[in-house]
Design a protein around this motif. Structure first.
Motif, PDB file in Angstrom:
ATOM      1  N   LEU A  39       0.832  -1.200   0.000  1.00  0.00           N
ATOM      2  CA  LEU A  39       0.000   0.000   0.000  1.00  0.00           C
ATOM      3  C   LEU A  39       0.871   1.257   0.000  1.00  0.00           C
ATOM      4  O   LEU A  39       0.596   2.210  -0.742  1.00  0.00           O
ATOM      5  N   ASN A  40       1.931   1.249   0.805  1.00  0.00           N
ATOM      6  CA  ASN A  40       2.842   2.394   0.846  1.00  0.00           C
ATOM      7  C   ASN A  40       3.538   2.590  -0.499  1.00  0.00           C
ATOM      8  O   ASN A  40       3.714   3.722  -0.955  1.00  0.00           O
ATOM      9  N   SER A  42       2.354   1.803  -3.401  1.00  0.00           N
ATOM     10  CA  SER A  42       1.348   2.351  -4.308  1.00  0.00           C
ATOM     11  C   SER A  42       1.224   3.861  -4.143  1.00  0.00           C
ATOM     12  O   SER A  42       1.197   4.605  -5.129  1.00  0.00           O
ATOM     13  N   LYS A  43       1.189   4.320  -2.912  1.00  0.00           N
ATOM     14  CA  LYS A  43       1.078   5.758  -2.646  1.00  0.00           C
ATOM     15  C   LYS A  43       2.317   6.495  -3.133  1.00  0.00           C
ATOM     16  O   LYS A  43       2.219   7.570  -3.742  1.00  0.00           O
ATOM     17  N   LYS A  46       2.426   6.970  -6.892  1.00  0.00           N
ATOM     18  CA  LYS A  46       1.589   8.078  -7.341  1.00  0.00           C
ATOM     19  C   LYS A  46       2.321   9.406  -7.155  1.00  0.00           C
ATOM     20  O   LYS A  46       2.285  10.272  -8.029  1.00  0.00           O
ATOM     21  N   ASP A  47       3.012   9.542  -6.017  1.00  0.00           N
ATOM     22  CA  ASP A  47       3.805  10.748  -5.777  1.00  0.00           C
ATOM     23  C   ASP A  47       4.936  10.865  -6.791  1.00  0.00           C
ATOM     24  O   ASP A  47       5.238  11.952  -7.283  1.00  0.00           O
TER      25      ASP A  47
END
Length: 57
Positions: A39-40, A42-43, A46-47
């Motif tokens: 999950l981290n 994935s975030k 995006k950044d």
């Protein structure tokens, strides 16, 4: 942006270690840690995409 790439690399290493522990040893806690790392990642991806688009302008 270089710092972000290094953070992504570190998180990928955490994911790999925990995913391997879950698959090879059946460690359920490692599976939880691997999902959190995914999950981290994935975030952060995006950044990275946002930063990459800004840098290419």
């Amino acid at each position: 942006m270089k710092e972000l790439v290094n953070q992504i690399k570190a998180e990928i290493e955490v994911f790999i270690a925990n995913a391997d522990a879950q698959v090879e040893k059946g460690n359920k806690a490692a599976g939880t840690r691997a999902r959190k790392a995914a999950l981290n990642i994935s975030k952060m991806m995006k950044d990275f995409r946002k930063a990459s688009v800004e840098a290419s302008k």
